[in-house]
Design an enzyme around this catalytic site. Structure first.
Site, PDB file in Angstrom:
ATOM      1  N   LYS A  97       3.959   5.152  -1.034  1.00 58.93           N
ATOM      2  CA  LYS A  97       3.669   4.011  -1.902  1.00 58.93           C
ATOM      3  C   LYS A  97       4.860   3.062  -2.070  1.00 58.93           C
ATOM      4  O   LYS A  97       4.680   1.871  -2.275  1.00 58.93           O
ATOM      5  CB  LYS A  97       3.197   4.501  -3.270  1.00 58.93           C
ATOM      6  CG  LYS A  97       1.786   5.074  -3.205  1.00 58.93           C
ATOM      7  CD  LYS A  97       1.176   5.207  -4.579  1.00 58.93           C
ATOM      8  CE  LYS A  97      -0.308   5.495  -4.484  1.00 58.93           C
ATOM      9  NZ  LYS A  97      -0.584   6.897  -4.109  1.00 58.93           N
ATOM     10  N   GLU A 111      -1.836  -1.455 -11.663  1.00 58.63           N
ATOM     11  CA  GLU A 111      -2.760  -0.441 -12.166  1.00 58.63           C
ATOM     12  C   GLU A 111      -2.280   0.908 -11.640  1.00 58.63           C
ATOM     13  O   GLU A 111      -1.613   0.965 -10.608  1.00 58.63           O
ATOM     14  CB  GLU A 111      -4.176  -0.715 -11.658  1.00 58.63           C
ATOM     15  CG  GLU A 111      -4.514  -0.160 -10.266  1.00 58.63           C
ATOM     16  CD  GLU A 111      -3.712  -0.773  -9.111  1.00 58.63           C
ATOM     17  OE1 GLU A 111      -3.179  -1.886  -9.291  1.00 58.63           O
ATOM     18  OE2 GLU A 111      -3.614  -0.128  -8.055  1.00 58.63           O
ATOM     19  N   SER A 127       1.380  12.147   3.475  1.00 55.08           N
ATOM     20  CA  SER A 127       1.594  10.928   2.683  1.00 55.08           C
ATOM     21  C   SER A 127       2.557  11.133   1.522  1.00 55.08           C
ATOM     22  O   SER A 127       3.201  10.192   1.070  1.00 55.08           O
ATOM     23  CB  SER A 127       0.259  10.388   2.178  1.00 55.08           C
ATOM     24  OG  SER A 127      -0.471  11.403   1.510  1.00 55.08           O
TER      25      SER A 127
HETATM   26  C1  PLP Z   1      -1.770   7.396  -3.790  1.00 54.28           C
HETATM   27  C2  PLP Z   1      -1.663   8.423  -2.761  1.00 54.28           C
HETATM   28  C3  PLP Z   1      -2.624   8.544  -1.723  1.00 54.28           C
HETATM   29  C4  PLP Z   1      -3.855   7.723  -1.657  1.00 54.28           C
HETATM   30  O1  PLP Z   1      -3.666   6.357  -1.492  1.00 54.28           O
HETATM   31  P1  PLP Z   1      -3.947   5.604  -0.119  1.00 54.28           P
HETATM   32  O2  PLP Z   1      -3.859   4.180  -0.502  1.00 54.28           O
HETATM   33  O3  PLP Z   1      -5.309   6.010   0.354  1.00 54.28           O
HETATM   34  O4  PLP Z   1      -2.893   6.011   0.843  1.00 54.28           O
HETATM   35  C5  PLP Z   1      -2.406   9.493  -0.738  1.00 54.28           C
HETATM   36  N1  PLP Z   1      -1.334  10.312  -0.779  1.00 54.28           N
HETATM   37  C6  PLP Z   1      -0.406  10.237  -1.753  1.00 54.28           C
HETATM   38  C7  PLP Z   1       0.745  11.171  -1.720  1.00 54.28           C
HETATM   39  C8  PLP Z   1      -0.538   9.295  -2.771  1.00 54.28           C
HETATM   40  O5  PLP Z   1       0.386   9.236  -3.742  1.00 54.28           O
END
Ligand code: PLP
Length: 394
Positions: free
Chosen positions: A91, A113, A379
């Site tokens: 993010k 948000e 992610s």
């Molecule tokens: C917020 C988040 C997501 C989901 O958001 P996307 O916009 O779909 O990438 C996925 N993995 C993590 C670790 C997150 O913090």
């Protein structure tokens, strides 16, 4: 002309996307639409963005060959380690980019948000770094269940505004942020957290996250002697880490794309966040996309064990990739994600975020060949989910 899955000149991906906004927001969205590309393509932006990605966020994130996971699934699996970024997820790529855009548009006040609080923390972080006022809208239910992230945002100097409308979760926080933007159109930039919202947001966020696939190209070339994998796998909430993972390969049909959405307790259970499989065409937060809704078109509250995946809409890019069969979409249930998280932890010594565990949960559902090169985006890291993991430890 060859078919493209990139955005068209009107802000659509096939039938999805666009900007369905109230009159009062027209001016700010239009101002952003006119300015984002010239800003993002300027040398000054590129230079500062790259510098901050490297020295502040810690990029490039490693591409790790996972030998034991590879052996388990009979292919060559690489993990794109977004979990190693500052603030623990992908993010930060987006919030760094958007604060630089806001600055160049002369904005002094940032709103955002947040659901689980991860995007709120990433936004509060860059606002601290740039000395910008930061207001984060968060459903009251989420404020209560995400104590640590709320305190982190406050420590970073952000004001967290609990939202008491609707179910008091992410969708309601987003409505409230949009309402704020309507009232403060001239001095405020709204940092949206995923590839959602009215055009140009999905394109802005996808471009900012595309650093993930640009790095993958160079890294996989170095490790495998070719600059593309056979598979790209990522989880989808709103879709930003997935969009970043596939961005450079979206029109390369040598590369198979697998998107893992949150099945919750099962897509027929009534407790699910599998928007692509359960959603119908509708409009949410200014975008025409797939939306989880009841017969009257009222938005249905999604459910997933992972707070980052329970958004009732989906990025228009992904809705189009799914419709055109460019991506295979799998719903991974809570129990499958948990199992995958424990498996990665024991095989590779990496505790993934619950969201990322959904991408890992796709592995047992795909038939790989031994020479297949697979890149899976982790992610985020699992620190924030440790209480959930403890509850499910056997
Ligand atoms: C917020 C988040 C997501 C989901 O958001 P996307 O916009 O779909 O990438 C996925 N993995 C993590 C670790 C997150 O913090």
């Amino acid at each position: 002309m060859k078919k493209t899955f990139q955005i068209d000149e009107n802000g659509y991906y096939g039938p999805y996307g666009g900007a369905y906004i109230p009159e009062i927001l027209h001016k700010c969205v239009e101002e952003l639409r006119e300015n984002y590309l010239p800003i993002m393509e300027s040398e000054s932006f590129k230079e500062e963005f790259n510098l901050l990605l490297n020295d502040y966020a810690g990029r490039p994130s490693p591409l790790y060959f996972a030998p034991r996971l590879s052996e388990r699934y009979g292919c060559r699996i690489y993990l794109k380690r977004e979990d190693l970024n500052h603030t623990g997820a992908h993010k930060i790529n987006n919030t760094i980019g958007q604060i630089l855009i806001a600055q160049r548009m002369g904005k002094r006040r940032i709103i955002a948000e947040t659901g689980a609080g991860q995007h709120g923390v990433a936004t509060a972080t860059v606002c601290a770094m740039k000395n910008m006022e930061c207001i984060v809208y968060m459903g009251k239910t989420d404020v209560e269940r995400q104590y640590t992230n709320v305190q982190k945002m406050r420590m970073l100097g952000a004001e967290v505004r609990p939202v008491t409308s609707g179910n008091m979760t992410l969708k309601d926080a987003t409505n409230e942020a949009i309402r704020d933007w309507c009232c403060h159109p001239s001095d405020t930039h709204y940092i949206i957290g995923s590839t959602v919202g009215p055009h140009p947001y999905p394109d802005i966020v996808a471009r900012l996250q595309s650093v993930i696939s640009k790095e993958i190209r160079g890294q996989i070339l170095e490790k495998e002697g070719r600059d593309y994998p056979d598979y790209l796998i990522a989880c989808v909430g709103g879709g930003s880490n997935a969009a970043g993972t596939v961005y450079d390969y979206i029109d390369d049909d040598r590369v198979k794309i697998v998107l893992a959405e949150a099945g919750g307790e099962g897509i027929t259970s009534g407790r699910s966040a599998a928007t692509i499989q359960l959603g119908r065409v509708g409009i949410i937060h200014g975008s025409r996309t797939l939306v989880m809704q009841n017969e009257d078109g009222q938005i249905e509250e999604p459910y997933s064990i992972s707070a980052g995946l329970d958004y009732p809409g989906i990025g228009p890019i992904h809705a189009n990739m799914a419709q055109e069969k460019r991506a295979r979409v799998l719903a991974i249930n809570d129990d499958e994600a948990l199992k995958a998280a424990f498996e990665l932890t024991r095989l590779e010594g990496i505790i993934p975020a619950l969201e990322s565990a959904h991408a890992l949960g796709a592995l047992p559902k795909i038939k790989f060949k031994p020479n297949d090169v697979v890149v899976l985006t982790v992610s985020g890291r699992g620190d924030k989910d440790i209480e959930t993991y403890i509850r499910h430890m056997s």
